[in-house]
Motif scaffolding. Structure first.
Motif, PDB file in Angstrom:
ATOM      1  N   ALA A   1      26.357 -31.400  -5.749  1.00 47.52           N
ATOM      2  CA  ALA A   1      26.248 -32.492  -6.715  1.00 47.52           C
ATOM      3  C   ALA A   1      26.803 -32.071  -8.072  1.00 47.52           C
ATOM      4  O   ALA A   1      27.225 -32.903  -8.871  1.00 47.52           O
ATOM      5  N   ALA A   2      26.825 -30.763  -8.303  1.00 48.57           N
ATOM      6  CA  ALA A   2      27.348 -30.254  -9.572  1.00 48.57           C
ATOM      7  C   ALA A   2      28.829 -30.563  -9.745  1.00 48.57           C
ATOM      8  O   ALA A   2      29.371 -30.428 -10.846  1.00 48.57           O
TER       9      ALA A   2
ATOM     10  N   GLU B   1      30.150 -33.186 -10.123  1.00 51.50           N
ATOM     11  CA  GLU B   1      30.374 -34.277 -11.083  1.00 51.50           C
ATOM     12  C   GLU B   1      30.846 -33.755 -12.432  1.00 51.50           C
ATOM     13  O   GLU B   1      31.512 -34.449 -13.169  1.00 51.50           O
ATOM     14  N   ASN B   2      30.501 -32.507 -12.742  1.00 51.39           N
ATOM     15  CA  ASN B   2      30.924 -31.951 -14.026  1.00 51.39           C
ATOM     16  C   ASN B   2      32.226 -31.156 -13.946  1.00 51.39           C
ATOM     17  O   ASN B   2      32.653 -30.603 -14.944  1.00 51.39           O
TER      18      ASN B   2
ATOM     19  N   ARG C   1      36.955 -35.673 -16.389  1.00 49.06           N
ATOM     20  CA  ARG C   1      35.738 -35.233 -15.713  1.00 49.06           C
ATOM     21  C   ARG C   1      35.580 -36.094 -14.455  1.00 49.06           C
ATOM     22  O   ARG C   1      35.742 -37.313 -14.501  1.00 49.06           O
TER      23      ARG C   1
END
Ligand SMILES: *[C@@H]1O[C@H](CO)[C@@H](O)[C@H](O)[C@H]1NC(C)=O
Length: 396
Positions: A183-184, A186-187, A234
């Motif tokens: 999920a990280a 996203e950054n 991003r």
């Protein structure tokens, strides 16, 4: 004069009668107004739509472009069931070098330590069995996981299935994590470098504009309001501008388009040419019947154990594929399209009297009078008669 000569003469008449337009001035305010109004509409169309909106006086060319991408970011996963693990670009971008697109791994089903061996097939109606007679040696079901050996084995304490030759243990892909493992992602950010050419006009440009310097490039991030020229995006921003939630999309995967619009007006009085970015989801999100959603594929990493046996780790990868779509046309003043469109405009103007005539002969109160005067067939024998008729008509 004989009869045939008369026929011949009238035939000659038809062939050689000369028709010439005669100007009839009609001092009717309505007809005049309709005529001028339609003329005005035509001029408005030609100037407003054809010239200003469509820029039909321009020659056009479509864009030729190249794209490279570079993703950056790290992640650390420490979930129950898997070892703690650090992830960098070489782990989650597959393949490492793509063509106008890149794939970021966000979720996966890992099946480690697979070897070429025999194991019971996963239970489903066509693989369950009671004894060896239910299994056919050599039978190969394309939707199954291997080639049957003809034996019926215990899959669990309650279920028996046919044994297969395959990479064992078999993958059980119903164990997909409900929350994306990475999920990280996203950054993570991606730098998109895009060079374009309009070959016809010998025009070159890239999306790293001339006023962008390297120190700005090190710290900037694309934002429509504050940093519209920064080519670093991003991933969460891209997905949310496409109208999606990153966390949701990361579970089952999907495809997102990064559109770069290079439509340009290259005439010297309007020489601005900047890329315009937009984002949209390309795979259908909510089909009427949402079967097989998202995007996934499988790949494996192969190893040799110390005693020389080949093993592999099978990964069913779910993730988001980003497709960079570059499009646009450039226009520049050209003499040929100008003449063609000028001709079309003039021919439209020449149609206006026909419309005004139609109005004159059908909608105006004194239309009978006008139609009597509009068409005159000149009969030379009766010319005096018609003239006297005309005068008597005038004095009526
Ligand atoms: C991404 O970064 C934001 C702030 O920079 C942070 O709040 C968020 O938790 C990060 N997301 C993940 C999944 O680590």
């Amino acid at each position: 004069m004989s009869k045939t000569a008369g026929g011949f003469q009238s035939c000659l008449h038809y062939m050689f009668d000369y028709e010439t337009p005669k100007t009839l001035v009609i001092p009717n305010l309505w007809v005049g107004f309709v005529f001028r109004f339609i003329q005005f509409l035509v001029v408005l169309y030609v100037v407003g739509y054809v010239c200003v909106v469509q820029k039909a006086y321009q020659e056009t060319d479509s864009v030729v472009s190249s794209v490279t991408t570079k993703v950056k970011g790290f992640a650390f996963t420490n979930t129950s069931g898997t070892d703690p693990r650090f992830w960098d670009v070489a782990d989650y971008v597959i393949p490492s070098q793509g063509d106008n697109s890149f794939f970021v791994l966000t979720n996966m089903v890992i099946t480690p330590h697979q070897t070429q061996s025999r194991c019971p097939e996963l239970p489903n109606p066509s693989s369950t069995c009671v004894d060896d007679c239910d299994c056919i040696e050599g039978y190969n079901n394309p939707r199954g996981n291997g080639i049957q050996t003809g034996l019926c084995e215990n899959y669990s304490t309650t279920v028996q299935t046919c044994e297969v030759i395959s990479w064992c243990p078999l993958e059980i892909d119903t164990t997909l994590p409900e929350h994306a493992l990475l999920a990280a992602a996203e950054n993570f950010t991606v730098l998109i470098k895009n060079s374009i050419t309009y070959p016809k006009f010998n025009f070159h440009k890239r999306n790293i504009l001339s006023h962008v310097n390297s120190s700005y490039l090190k710290r900037c991030e694309f934002n429509r309001a504050t940093d519209p020229d920064c080519p670093i995006f991003r991933l969460k921003h891209i997905v949310s501008e496409a109208g999606e939630e990153f966390e949701d999309m990361a579970v089952k995967g999907g495809i997102v388009g990064i559109m770069i619009d290079w439509s340009c007006d290259l005439d010297w009085w309007a020489r601005k040419c900047y890329p315009k970015y937009s984002f949209r989801r390309l795979d259908s999100k909510h089909p009427v019947n949402n079967v097989a959603p998202g995007y996934n594929f499988r790949f494996a990493k192969y190893y040799k154990t110390q005693d020389g046996e080949e093993t592999r780790t099978l990964i069913k990868a779910y993730g988001i594929r980003f497709n960079v779509v570059v499009f646009g046309t450039a226009g520049k003043f050209g003499i040929v399209p100008t003449i063609v469109n000028l001709g079309a405009a003039l021919s439209f103007l020449s149609l206006v009297p026909m419309v005004a005539d139609w109005f004159l002969l059908t909608c105006v109160r004194k239309r009978d009078l006008y139609s009597r005067h509009k068409v005159t067939y000149l009969n030379e024998d009766a010319v005096t008669e018609s003239v006297s008729m005309g005068t008597s008509y005038g004095t009526q």
